[in-house]
Write an enzyme that holds these catalytic residues in place. Sequence first.
Site, PDB file in Angstrom:
ATOM      1  N   ASP A 161       0.835  -1.204   0.000  1.00  0.00           N
ATOM      2  CA  ASP A 161       0.000   0.000   0.000  1.00  0.00           C
ATOM      3  C   ASP A 161       0.870   1.254   0.000  1.00  0.00           C
ATOM      4  O   ASP A 161       0.550   2.254  -0.658  1.00  0.00           O
ATOM      5  CB  ASP A 161      -0.918   0.015   1.227  1.00  0.00           C
ATOM      6  CG  ASP A 161      -2.011  -1.041   1.142  1.00  0.00           C
ATOM      7  OD1 ASP A 161      -2.156  -1.643   0.055  1.00  0.00           O
ATOM      8  OD2 ASP A 161      -2.717  -1.261   2.147  1.00  0.00           O
ATOM      9  N   TYR A 202       2.231   1.935  -3.499  1.00  0.00           N
ATOM     10  CA  TYR A 202       1.175   2.458  -4.376  1.00  0.00           C
ATOM     11  C   TYR A 202       0.889   3.923  -4.032  1.00  0.00           C
ATOM     12  O   TYR A 202       0.823   4.785  -4.924  1.00  0.00           O
ATOM     13  CB  TYR A 202      -0.109   1.630  -4.211  1.00  0.00           C
ATOM     14  CG  TYR A 202      -1.251   2.110  -5.081  1.00  0.00           C
ATOM     15  CD1 TYR A 202      -1.437   1.602  -6.363  1.00  0.00           C
ATOM     16  CD2 TYR A 202      -2.122   3.094  -4.629  1.00  0.00           C
ATOM     17  CE1 TYR A 202      -2.468   2.061  -7.174  1.00  0.00           C
ATOM     18  CE2 TYR A 202      -3.159   3.568  -5.426  1.00  0.00           C
ATOM     19  CZ  TYR A 202      -3.333   3.039  -6.700  1.00  0.00           C
ATOM     20  OH  TYR A 202      -4.343   3.512  -7.502  1.00  0.00           O
ATOM     21  N   SER A 222     -34.775  -9.203 -18.415  1.00  0.00           N
ATOM     22  CA  SER A 222     -34.744 -10.085 -17.252  1.00  0.00           C
ATOM     23  C   SER A 222     -34.920 -11.515 -17.750  1.00  0.00           C
ATOM     24  O   SER A 222     -35.450 -11.731 -18.846  1.00  0.00           O
ATOM     25  CB  SER A 222     -35.863  -9.726 -16.272  1.00  0.00           C
ATOM     26  OG  SER A 222     -37.116  -9.767 -16.927  1.00  0.00           O
ATOM     27  N   LEU A 223     -34.464 -12.488 -16.974  1.00  0.00           N
ATOM     28  CA  LEU A 223     -34.494 -13.885 -17.405  1.00  0.00           C
ATOM     29  C   LEU A 223     -35.659 -14.636 -16.777  1.00  0.00           C
ATOM     30  O   LEU A 223     -36.048 -14.370 -15.637  1.00  0.00           O
ATOM     31  CB  LEU A 223     -33.186 -14.585 -17.019  1.00  0.00           C
ATOM     32  CG  LEU A 223     -31.900 -14.029 -17.623  1.00  0.00           C
ATOM     33  CD1 LEU A 223     -30.705 -14.833 -17.124  1.00  0.00           C
ATOM     34  CD2 LEU A 223     -31.945 -14.059 -19.130  1.00  0.00           C
ATOM     35  N   LYS A 257     -24.981 -16.681 -11.363  1.00  0.00           N
ATOM     36  CA  LYS A 257     -25.912 -15.543 -11.282  1.00  0.00           C
ATOM     37  C   LYS A 257     -25.609 -14.821  -9.976  1.00  0.00           C
ATOM     38  O   LYS A 257     -25.936 -15.297  -8.896  1.00  0.00           O
ATOM     39  CB  LYS A 257     -27.357 -16.021 -11.327  1.00  0.00           C
ATOM     40  CG  LYS A 257     -28.365 -14.884 -11.410  1.00  0.00           C
ATOM     41  CD  LYS A 257     -29.776 -15.404 -11.561  1.00  0.00           C
ATOM     42  CE  LYS A 257     -30.747 -14.255 -11.766  1.00  0.00           C
ATOM     43  NZ  LYS A 257     -30.765 -13.314 -10.628  1.00  0.00           N
ATOM     44  N   ARG A 317     -29.817  -0.921 -14.577  1.00  0.00           N
ATOM     45  CA  ARG A 317     -30.763  -1.646 -15.429  1.00  0.00           C
ATOM     46  C   ARG A 317     -32.057  -0.847 -15.619  1.00  0.00           C
ATOM     47  O   ARG A 317     -32.596  -0.766 -16.702  1.00  0.00           O
ATOM     48  CB  ARG A 317     -31.104  -3.009 -14.818  1.00  0.00           C
ATOM     49  CG  ARG A 317     -32.099  -3.794 -15.678  1.00  0.00           C
ATOM     50  CD  ARG A 317     -32.714  -4.952 -14.892  1.00  0.00           C
ATOM     51  NE  ARG A 317     -31.738  -5.968 -14.559  1.00  0.00           N
ATOM     52  CZ  ARG A 317     -31.399  -6.963 -15.370  1.00  0.00           C
ATOM     53  NH1 ARG A 317     -31.942  -7.066 -16.568  1.00  0.00           N
ATOM     54  NH2 ARG A 317     -30.524  -7.856 -14.989  1.00  0.00           N
ATOM     55  N   CYS A 337     -64.243  -1.680   5.360  1.00  0.00           N
ATOM     56  CA  CYS A 337     -65.500  -0.928   5.211  1.00  0.00           C
ATOM     57  C   CYS A 337     -66.708  -1.648   5.800  1.00  0.00           C
ATOM     58  O   CYS A 337     -67.824  -1.124   5.761  1.00  0.00           O
ATOM     59  CB  CYS A 337     -65.753  -0.600   3.741  1.00  0.00           C
ATOM     60  SG  CYS A 337     -66.115  -2.061   2.724  1.00  0.00           S
ATOM     61  N   CYS A 343     -64.613   1.429  -0.882  1.00  0.00           N
ATOM     62  CA  CYS A 343     -63.909   0.896   0.286  1.00  0.00           C
ATOM     63  C   CYS A 343     -62.584   1.650   0.445  1.00  0.00           C
ATOM     64  O   CYS A 343     -61.806   1.748  -0.513  1.00  0.00           O
ATOM     65  CB  CYS A 343     -63.643  -0.591   0.099  1.00  0.00           C
ATOM     66  SG  CYS A 343     -62.586  -1.304   1.385  1.00  0.00           S
TER      67      CYS A 343
END
Length: 650
Positions: free
Chosen positions: A30, A33, A79-80, A110, A131, A401, A419
């Site tokens: 680190d 870097y 969508s699948l 997935k 998406r 109601c 209602c």
Amino acid sequence: MDSQNYHFVIDTLNKMAYHYYVLDSPIASDAEYDALYHKLKAYEEAHPDSIVPNSPTQRVGDVPLSEFSKNTHIKRMWSLDDVFDEAELEEWLKRIQKTHPYATFTCSPKFDGASLNLLYEGGLLQSATTRGNGIEGELVTQNARTIFSIPLQIPYKEQIEIRGEVLIAKDDFTSLNAQRLTDNLPLFANPRNAAAGSLRQLDSKITVKRPLRFMPWGVGAIHTQKQSFYEILKSLESFGFAPMPFLVHCTDKEEIIKTYQNLLNTRETYPLMLDGMVIMIDEMAIQEQLGWTIKSPRFACAYKFPAVEKTSIIKDIVFQVGRTGVITPVAELEPVEIEGAMIARASLHNFSEIAKKDIRIGDRVVIIRSGDVIPKIISSIHTLRDGSQVRIQPPTLCPECAQELLLEEILIKCQNLNCPARVKESLVHFASKKALNIDGLGEKIVYELFDKGLVRGILDLYKLKEEDLLKLEGWKQKRAQNLINGIKNTYGIELWRLINAFGIEHIGEGASKKLAKIFGTRVFSISEAEILGIDGFGEEMARSLCEFNHANKELIETMLEIIQPKVQQREVVLDSVFAGKNVVITGTLSAPREHFVEILEGLGAKVSSSVSSKSDYLLCGENAGSKLAKAQNLGVQILNEEDLLKLLKT
């Protein structure tokens, strides 16, 4: 540092970051870097005109946004369809192999995160879009640039959409929530919610502090000679993206199941959240031939993992009234944690389901929840009963109601249109995203406005005044103005949104779009026969729409006058050879079925789903079945694509 080694330092830092963030295999400390990064930053501050787009300094969060802009995907994000067991998988494979027996498949994990679409042009990252509804999403480029596993520059120079999932690893999620607990901030429910919330921060300086990572899983728009989806995914690694784990090319069901089982066995120990396996036809040409349905591709499915099961005790049952009047029994549970979410309620769907499963108040029950699916009670554990359990009795009067309820087959319904519960739910639907999309008018606000007597129906929304809202507790001028503006923004909205907002039984988003496109505002006065002439519309849909139009004529006229919706009606060529003709489509064609439906309906044809004596033409592709035989018996004129093209030219 001078201009000569400026690019060398950038390449070195990007290589270090790739090994650290993407490969989890650091090649520098680190401190090394940071020292090199600060040298680069100092040089760029002295030479701001020299900064290049792929410099790691360009990942730092930018100024906060007031809101996200909308952005349209070049190619739709679909969508699948889901399959949940081997029997459903086999059924899906049979449909594919019936027309394409030599198709092979690419299987990939997935991931359970937030989907993102990256657009690159000339090798540079141009935009990042969520998406959304699949057609357009929110532009989150500023935030995406802070994610180190998203390359700012790739070697591919053509336009390309690269799709993937923004994720938070399980360990990172635990650390993030621990820090939020220390800071007295609300905890995230699960890694997926944390990833989605972090990606949608208006202040990218917050996003940069979140441990987000991007895992590619597909492409949208692309210019490539590759004919294998597997090869396309593999090539993304050479662009600087994370290598996709568990990516396997399968040739048959046995290989697919083996890959699935391997992934399932890894589910608990894998550092990222997985909720299934995506199965995609590998051959790009076959993907194009099979095309899409109204909501999903025919050439892919998601083989979901079994839902996580937990048990809890039913403390009580409450009865909810929906906008159509259907009474739904809901179980109040002793809270139980499932996949990071605390579950305290679960729908029991209907009273027939309760009787079949013999579920009682006081029962210990088995609950499942998979991904975003609403928690569901699948059974009660009868052996644990101690005699204190109480049977669930269906109500005879509406809980809202007090009107007498109607028993309609397995459903119990309140028929009172006034209602309070029905009216409130109708208003919630009217303002929802896929209806009129009124910003600032969610469920809680609808209930508050109704309970305070400010809104009793749809038309009352358009009578609301700022001073009315300011009388309510906790309402300030900005909040009131935002709601009034949200309502005003519905003026001139697309017609399909108004149709969908009315909440007509059996008429959803897809049907609303089709009706608006074909009939325009005449949709509110058409006959059942005209509706039945539309491909995919059945008797229940036709009857429901006509009954709604008849019963709500005055409301419809007033809403059309207020909103004056935008009508994008399809232009119809009235003098074409297909004008007024009934056409049926069957078999596999060179483009998705919807492509031919749009052409034919634009030429005045009525496309229906079944062959009858009233059919004029049958458009026939490869592997046609019983419809072809029936058309031949009835003497219906049969066209192939070549015949259709000839007729179109005339």
